[in-house]
Design a protein around this motif. Sequence first.
Motif, short mmCIF file in Angstrom:
data_model
loop_
_atom_site.label_atom_id
_atom_site.label_comp_id
_atom_site.label_asym_id
_atom_site.label_seq_id
_atom_site.Cartn_x
_atom_site.Cartn_y
_atom_site.Cartn_z
N SER A 118 111.48 42.72 -32.36
CA SER A 118 111.68 42.60 -33.81
C SER A 118 111.70 43.99 -34.45
O SER A 118 112.37 44.20 -35.47
CB SER A 118 110.57 41.75 -34.42
N ASP A 119 110.96 44.94 -33.84
CA ASP A 119 110.96 46.30 -34.37
C ASP A 119 112.34 46.93 -34.24
O ASP A 119 112.84 47.55 -35.18
CB ASP A 119 109.93 47.14 -33.61
N LEU A 120 112.99 46.75 -33.08
CA LEU A 120 114.34 47.27 -32.90
C LEU A 120 115.30 46.60 -33.87
O LEU A 120 116.14 47.25 -34.50
CB LEU A 120 114.81 47.05 -31.46
N PHE A 121 115.16 45.29 -34.04
CA PHE A 121 116.02 44.55 -34.97
C PHE A 121 115.85 45.08 -36.39
O PHE A 121 116.84 45.30 -37.12
CB PHE A 121 115.66 43.06 -34.91
N ASP A 122 114.62 45.31 -36.81
CA ASP A 122 114.37 45.82 -38.17
C ASP A 122 114.97 47.21 -38.36
O ASP A 122 115.55 47.51 -39.42
CB ASP A 122 112.87 45.87 -38.44
N ARG A 123 114.85 48.05 -37.35
CA ARG A 123 115.43 49.40 -37.46
C ARG A 123 116.95 49.32 -37.60
O ARG A 123 117.56 50.04 -38.41
CB ARG A 123 115.08 50.22 -36.22
N LYS B 208 128.45 49.53 -36.43
CA LYS B 208 128.82 49.51 -37.85
C LYS B 208 130.26 49.05 -38.09
O LYS B 208 130.51 48.23 -38.97
CB LYS B 208 128.58 50.88 -38.47
N PRO B 209 131.27 49.56 -37.33
CA PRO B 209 132.64 49.13 -37.61
C PRO B 209 133.03 47.79 -36.98
O PRO B 209 134.16 47.33 -37.15
CB PRO B 209 133.47 50.26 -37.01
N VAL B 210 132.10 47.17 -36.27
CA VAL B 210 132.42 45.93 -35.57
C VAL B 210 132.49 44.77 -36.56
O VAL B 210 131.78 44.75 -37.58
CB VAL B 210 131.34 45.66 -34.49
N PHE B 211 133.35 43.80 -36.29
CA PHE B 211 133.45 42.63 -37.14
C PHE B 211 132.07 42.02 -37.37
O PHE B 211 131.28 41.92 -36.43
CB PHE B 211 134.36 41.58 -36.51
N PRO B 212 131.75 41.57 -38.60
CA PRO B 212 130.39 41.11 -38.92
C PRO B 212 129.88 40.00 -38.01
O PRO B 212 128.72 40.02 -37.60
CB PRO B 212 130.53 40.63 -40.36
N PHE B 213 130.72 39.03 -37.65
CA PHE B 213 130.21 37.92 -36.84
C PHE B 213 129.85 38.38 -35.43
O PHE B 213 128.92 37.85 -34.81
CB PHE B 213 131.21 36.76 -36.81
N ILE B 214 130.55 39.37 -34.94
CA ILE B 214 130.21 39.92 -33.63
C ILE B 214 128.94 40.76 -33.74
O ILE B 214 128.05 40.68 -32.89
CB ILE B 214 131.37 40.78 -33.07
N ARG B 215 128.86 41.54 -34.83
CA ARG B 215 127.67 42.37 -35.03
C ARG B 215 126.42 41.51 -35.15
O ARG B 215 125.37 41.83 -34.59
CB ARG B 215 127.87 43.23 -36.28
N GLU B 216 126.53 40.41 -35.86
CA GLU B 216 125.37 39.53 -36.02
C GLU B 216 124.93 38.94 -34.68
O GLU B 216 123.74 38.80 -34.41
CB GLU B 216 125.71 38.40 -37.00
N ARG B 217 125.89 38.61 -33.84
CA ARG B 217 125.55 38.07 -32.53
C ARG B 217 124.82 39.13 -31.69
O ARG B 217 123.84 38.85 -31.00
CB ARG B 217 126.81 37.60 -31.82
N ALA B 218 125.33 40.37 -31.76
CA ALA B 218 124.68 41.45 -31.03
C ALA B 218 123.27 41.69 -31.56
O ALA B 218 122.32 41.90 -30.79
CB ALA B 218 125.51 42.72 -31.13
N LEU B 219 123.12 41.66 -32.88
CA LEU B 219 121.80 41.86 -33.49
C LEU B 219 120.82 40.77 -33.06
O LEU B 219 119.63 41.03 -32.83
CB LEU B 219 121.92 41.90 -35.01
N LYS B 220 121.32 39.57 -32.92
CA LYS B 220 120.46 38.48 -32.47
C LYS B 220 119.93 38.74 -31.07
O LYS B 220 118.76 38.47 -30.75
CB LYS B 220 121.24 37.16 -32.51
N ASN B 221 120.78 39.29 -30.22
CA ASN B 221 120.33 39.63 -28.87
C ASN B 221 119.26 40.71 -28.90
O ASN B 221 118.26 40.65 -28.17
CB ASN B 221 121.52 40.10 -28.02
#
Length: 518
Positions: free
Chosen positions: A508-513, A489-502
């Motif tokens: 997809s279930d983990l991603f949605d959660r 949550k406190p991570v910079f958005p562009f880094i968070r988005e990269r992590a979410l992509k991984n």
Amino acid sequence: MAKLVCWVTLLSLVVFCNSQSEEEGYCTSAADQLMCFKTTLDETNEGDALTTGQGQGIGDIANSKTAGPRGPTLIEDALHLKELAQFDRERIPERVVHAKGAGAYGELHITSDFLEKYSKAAVFRNGSSSPLFLRFSQVAGELGSQDTVRDVRGFAVKVKTEEGIWDLVGNNLPVFFIRDARLFPSFIHTQKRNPQTHLKDTNMAWDFLSLRNESTLMLMYLYSDLGTPASYRRMNGFGVHTFKLVNTEGDSVFARFNWRVNQELRNLTAEEAMGLAGKNPDYLLQDLYENIAQKNFPSWTFTVQILNADEAENLHFNPFDPTKVWFTDEIPEYEVGKLILNKNQNNYFAEVEQSAFDPANMPCGIEPSPDKLLQGRLFSYLDTQYYRLGVNFNHLPVNRPVNKVIANSYRDGHMNYDNDGGMPNYNPNSFMKASALPRYKESTYRLDSDIVDRHEPANDNFFQATQLYESFSETDKIHLAQNLARDLKPVFPFIRERALKNFEAVSSDLFDRLQQIL
């Protein structure tokens, strides 16, 4: 009222006596250690006068020698100066990694002849028993860190065999974040403090980890409840790396070693772990010490997985990659022995803090594989022991080998009090008898372009993470998503988005959660 006082006093004595074991001065409750020590002195009348390190008696410990009742301390007060000088030098550099830990002594018993056909190492002979020292630790935390924070836990085993020391330096999770030791300093920097703010920085950590997506499987393990074990006694251990075993004919196979806990595997939720971190930052250390003192000796089953050269060549992933699990349904696991811890340290600093591990310590019959991370550790661990403890750290009792023959050309250096007498300090020489130990000779294996090059081959870093996620219960999936989201949550958005992509590549279930929580 007097009767009440008597009953309270009697009850206190009963509680204290129950906390003291049969061993002299050895308490089953860590809080009672000093009283146990006093009781031992009272029983034996062995109270000694205070002395300096050189044996001179100290008459007055509380007052320095001064020029008159109100004058300054005199430089001639050698005892005063010794006290300060000794105090100034009490600390040695803490470990950069695995700084805080707990340790205990025990034994490794081999109960099967399974490994005898694969390795000539005497430690694997059926029926053999070897003394050992095991150090548990936090990987990223500093010397004063809390025991229950989310972190990998070190599981470092020093087995003292008749053919020298075997250090199997692993963790409580079966894989690691990276596969190449070149990245190890950078990875550890991200787990430490920001060099400008001196604060822990989740952006550093997630920036690196999201750029190196081979870390995904490890993150899945770490952010499950396995990342917050409830006790050192209730977690598994893994050698993590692939090793090579060589038999007397020179034939070799590849192996991974595991320690399967015989107590109930138990973990904490994130909330439980954070609560304990505030109440007792030394919770895991105390739990291990007191259970061993109470003779609740923890044990682990020693297991091995084996791959021959053809199987390793045809495996659908790189068997030398420490970011990959050897799943037991693909590569069977065989029980070969038992590890038991049955004795605490007498002095934490001398035995736990100064215990020194080196993955390059392998008796004849155990060798490295082409695992790139292991190859880097073969240098780095020994180098850090030289830095922390000096070149003669193997002279310390906790690190000293037990085999009878110790012959080499190593001499002098700080704190060398043995120095091998008149033994020649060069080799080869004409004045020493042939050693009774097997000659150290490495086996050979083919080094092809897939091993010695520098490029990173195509690699599926997600399929095992997907299998792990699909094996989780609904509660485990909820906890994993909550724990990951809390950190992201406190991570910079562009880094968070990269992590979410991984993580989307995992499920997809983990991603949605995660998306829903974030």
